[in-house]
Design a protein around this motif. Sequence first.
Motif, mmCIF file in Angstrom:
data_model
loop_
_atom_site.group_PDB
_atom_site.id
_atom_site.type_symbol
_atom_site.label_atom_id
_atom_site.label_comp_id
_atom_site.label_asym_id
_atom_site.label_seq_id
_atom_site.Cartn_x
_atom_site.Cartn_y
_atom_site.Cartn_z
ATOM 1 N N GLY A 1 0.881 -1.136 0.099
ATOM 2 C CA GLY A 1 -0.001 -0.029 0.014
ATOM 3 C C GLY A 1 0.690 1.331 -0.005
ATOM 4 O O GLY A 1 0.673 2.233 -0.784
ATOM 5 N N LEU A 2 1.822 1.187 0.877
ATOM 6 C CA LEU A 2 2.877 2.220 0.797
ATOM 7 C C LEU A 2 3.552 2.354 -0.702
ATOM 8 O O LEU A 2 3.729 3.684 -1.123
ATOM 9 N N GLN A 3 3.807 1.344 -1.114
ATOM 10 C CA GLN A 3 4.624 1.639 -2.491
ATOM 11 C C GLN A 3 3.515 1.916 -3.526
ATOM 12 O O GLN A 3 3.932 2.965 -4.236
ATOM 13 N N GLN A 4 2.394 1.773 -3.426
ATOM 14 C CA GLN A 4 1.302 2.075 -4.490
ATOM 15 C C GLN A 4 1.114 3.588 -4.118
ATOM 16 O O GLN A 4 1.087 4.390 -5.013
ATOM 17 N N LEU A 5 0.775 4.096 -2.781
ATOM 18 C CA LEU A 5 0.786 5.517 -2.598
ATOM 19 C C LEU A 5 1.946 6.370 -3.132
ATOM 20 O O LEU A 5 1.760 7.303 -3.609
ATOM 21 N N SER A 6 3.346 5.772 -2.740
ATOM 22 C CA SER A 6 4.204 6.876 -3.295
ATOM 23 C C SER A 6 4.313 6.871 -4.868
ATOM 24 O O SER A 6 4.795 8.070 -5.404
ATOM 25 N N ARG A 7 4.075 5.904 -5.438
ATOM 26 C CA ARG A 7 4.240 5.809 -6.809
ATOM 27 C C ARG A 7 2.899 6.476 -7.507
ATOM 28 O O ARG A 7 3.316 7.342 -8.399
#
Length: 83
Positions: free
Chosen positions: A7-13
């Motif tokens: 989720g953090l990776q998706q949010l940052s991307r």
Amino acid sequence: MYRQLMGLQQLSRRTITSSARRQIDNSVKEKQKLFQEDSGMPIHLKGGTRDALLYRATMTLTVFGFGYVVFELFSAAMPKKAQ
């Protein structure tokens, strides 16, 4: 834990790729027109006050640097007096 990282990776991307870019005007045409016109002014001074100050600072440093080199060469060439 893995779901949180994904989720953090998706949010940052998403925030990086979807952020609005700052629009920069292309001023190449105006600069070309300014520098190509025949105004009798040297090309290194056509940029305005900033270019004039930079030119003067460069010439000042060059003259003082040349004088310092001549002074050091002269002092190195003269023998030191023994006391």
